[in-house]
Motif scaffolding. Structure first.
Motif, short mmCIF file in Angstrom:
data_model
loop_
_atom_site.label_atom_id
_atom_site.label_comp_id
_atom_site.label_asym_id
_atom_site.label_seq_id
_atom_site.Cartn_x
_atom_site.Cartn_y
_atom_site.Cartn_z
N UNK A 304 13.34 -24.17 -8.59
CA UNK A 304 13.37 -24.13 -7.49
C UNK A 304 14.53 -23.62 -6.54
N UNK A 305 14.19 -24.16 -5.55
CA UNK A 305 15.56 -24.10 -4.55
C UNK A 305 15.44 -24.38 -3.74
N UNK A 306 16.93 -25.38 -2.72
CA UNK A 306 17.12 -26.41 -2.04
C UNK A 306 17.51 -24.83 -0.55
N UNK A 307 17.06 -24.99 0.31
CA UNK A 307 17.85 -24.52 1.19
C UNK A 307 19.08 -25.48 1.74
N UNK A 308 20.27 -24.94 2.09
CA UNK A 308 21.15 -25.30 2.88
C UNK A 308 21.04 -25.63 3.85
N UNK A 309 20.65 -27.18 4.51
CA UNK A 309 20.63 -27.60 5.51
C UNK A 309 21.18 -27.11 7.06
N UNK A 310 22.30 -27.02 7.02
CA UNK A 310 23.09 -25.98 8.10
C UNK A 310 22.09 -24.44 8.34
N UNK A 311 21.63 -23.76 7.21
CA UNK A 311 21.25 -22.65 7.24
C UNK A 311 19.81 -23.22 8.36
N UNK A 312 18.55 -24.08 7.82
CA UNK A 312 17.71 -24.18 8.50
C UNK A 312 18.08 -24.45 9.56
N UNK A 313 19.01 -25.41 10.03
CA UNK A 313 18.90 -25.55 11.32
C UNK A 313 19.07 -24.25 12.02
N UNK A 314 20.30 -23.83 11.53
CA UNK A 314 20.47 -22.39 12.37
C UNK A 314 18.92 -21.56 12.59
N UNK A 315 18.33 -21.35 11.18
CA UNK A 315 17.08 -20.86 10.96
C UNK A 315 15.94 -20.69 11.80
N UNK A 316 15.71 -22.73 12.20
CA UNK A 316 14.86 -23.16 13.00
C UNK A 316 15.59 -22.62 15.08
N UNK A 317 16.37 -22.93 14.70
CA UNK A 317 16.72 -22.58 16.56
C UNK A 317 16.15 -21.03 16.66
N UNK A 318 16.78 -20.37 15.88
CA UNK A 318 15.97 -18.72 16.08
C UNK A 318 14.62 -18.92 15.63
N UNK A 319 14.27 -18.74 14.56
CA UNK A 319 12.61 -19.07 15.02
C UNK A 319 12.29 -19.62 16.09
N UNK A 320 12.29 -20.53 16.91
CA UNK A 320 11.99 -21.00 18.00
C UNK A 320 11.83 -20.69 18.93
N UNK A 321 13.12 -19.68 19.17
CA UNK A 321 13.15 -19.05 20.56
C UNK A 321 12.26 -17.46 20.33
N UNK A 322 12.13 -17.13 19.56
CA UNK A 322 11.28 -15.96 18.87
C UNK A 322 9.80 -16.35 19.10
N UNK A 323 8.79 -17.50 18.72
CA UNK A 323 7.86 -18.56 19.02
C UNK A 323 7.86 -18.49 20.42
N UNK A 324 8.66 -18.79 21.28
CA UNK A 324 8.75 -18.90 22.79
C UNK A 324 8.34 -18.13 23.73
N UNK A 325 8.95 -16.81 22.91
CA UNK A 325 9.33 -15.96 23.34
C UNK A 325 7.49 -15.14 23.88
N UNK A 326 7.48 -14.04 25.09
CA UNK A 326 6.19 -14.14 25.81
C UNK A 326 4.73 -13.72 24.43
N UNK A 327 5.82 -12.34 23.82
CA UNK A 327 5.24 -11.98 23.00
C UNK A 327 5.02 -11.88 21.33
N UNK A 328 5.50 -13.40 21.12
CA UNK A 328 6.05 -14.30 19.37
C UNK A 328 7.08 -12.69 19.64
N UNK A 329 7.39 -11.85 19.84
CA UNK A 329 8.78 -10.40 18.96
C UNK A 329 9.66 -10.16 20.54
N UNK A 330 10.37 -10.08 19.96
CA UNK A 330 11.05 -9.90 21.32
C UNK A 330 11.01 -8.40 21.48
N UNK A 331 11.88 -7.79 22.85
CA UNK A 331 11.69 -5.86 23.20
C UNK A 331 12.62 -5.27 22.77
N UNK A 332 12.11 -4.16 21.79
CA UNK A 332 12.92 -3.53 20.47
C UNK A 332 14.28 -3.22 21.56
#
Length: 332
Positions: A304-332
């Motif tokens: 069993x692996x427990x992800x650190x809360x500070x990692x999860x929060x930072x990961x979610x912020x970055x993922x949410x930014x990617x999810x809200x981008x026009x094409x799912x992924x940013x341009x190269x």
């Protein structure tokens, strides 16, 4: 990989120095490989959904698959439909295939099969992860996030988030293959570093890892690890990158080990080890998907692996930014 070579990778001793010229060649080829994709001379496949790559820079594994499964649980808790792609190391054939819970590891690779059984999400394998991802999105168009189990060095698939996992070895002697354990030079840019075992010189988020309280058999029956510890000496089996880590965690849980069987990573259990009939056998989840073919009585002890809360929060912020981008992924 031989034990002698793995020991050599921990320090800059005579064998490592002897292999250093080959490392210079390997490192140059790795840099050239990456430059081909960065320059556009080789095509990078960019998907319409965010891609999260969980991998490592150290040969022989560092515990990335448990991190993948922990991330999948987090995405499921958020209500985000996720799928997993992998090369399917050790499998027969190079075709693009979907992994099903009832498959054999020889067809899919042991780690993709473990992920499928553990998380229940769509899992596809292929020689090129981009091919696996496109097949997954075609079959499951509601998928919002693709997680790649391994693939930091697979530059043909564009990625939005990179997570690099380290174990207690850290970067070893700091040299690239074959004089050292590194697949590529470190440090190199990644979004997140996760580490367990307090590796020297590695700055990142600390992972918490522990054995589950319950072990499970092939038929789904469960038994507490505490009960198994009271039942007497057992045989422990591990065909993972660092088998001694599993044995040490069992001992720390109070389990008496009559014998330990340390096997190469991804061992297929087609030819051993010889385990006595009637013995109580404990193994890892990764080994169980293969060992249960011949020893369904073996007890798999999940990690069993427990992800650190500070990692999860930072990961979610970055993922949410990617999810809200026009094409799912940013341009190269």
């Amino acid at each position: 990989m031989s034990p002698a070579l793995q020991r050599a990778w921990l320090r800059r001793g005579p064998l490592a120095w002897l292999l250093l010229p080959l490392s210079a060649l390997y490192g140059a080829l790795a840099l050239a490989h990456r430059a081909l994709y960065r320059s556009g001379l080789r095509r990078t496949d960019r998907l319409p959904v965010p891609v999260v790559v969980v991998g490592n820079v150290v040969a022989g594994g560092a515990g990335k698959t448990p991190v993948v499964m922990a991330l999948l649980r987090h995405l499921q808790e958020r209500g985000l439909a996720a799928g997993v792609v992998s090369r399917g190391y050790g499998r027969s054939g190079d075709d693009v295939i979907e992994v099903h819970a009832g498959d054999e590891a020889a067809r899919t690779g042991d780690e993709p099969l473990l992920v499928k059984r553990n998380a229940g999400v769509p899992v596809f394998v292929a020689r090129r992860r981009a091919d696996a991802a496109r097949a997954l999105l075609h079959a499951y168009p509601a998928t919002r996030v693709i997680v790649s189990d391994d693939g930091l060095q697979h530059h043909a698939l564009a990625r939005d988030i990179e997570v690099c996992v380290f174990d207690a070895r850290g970067i070893g002697n700091g040299w690239v293959l074959p004089a050292g354990p590194l697949r590529e030079g470190w440090p190199r840019p990644v979004d997140f570093v996760l580490a367990h075992g307090q590796p020297p010189g590695i700055e990142g988020h600390a992972l918490q890892r522990e054995l589950a309280a319950q072990a499970v058999r092939a038929d789904g029956s469960q038994r507490s690890l505490a009960e198994l510890a009271r039942a007497g000496a057992v045989h422990a089996v591990a065909g993972i990158a660092q088998p001694e880590n599993f044995f040490a965690m069992l001992r720390a849980a109070g389990v008496t080990l009559a014998a330990t069987h340390a096997l190469p990573d991804h061992h297929d259990f087609g030819n051993g080890p010889s385990l006595p009939a009637g013995a109580t056998i404990l193994c890892t989840e990764k080994d169980a998907v293969k060992l249960w073919r011949t020893r369904p009585d073996a007890w798999a002890v999940p990690l069993q692996v427990t992800l650190p809360r500070e990692f999860v929060a930072a990961f979610d912020r970055l993922l949410d930014a990617r999810l809200s981008s026009a094409h799912g992924s940013p341009p190269p």
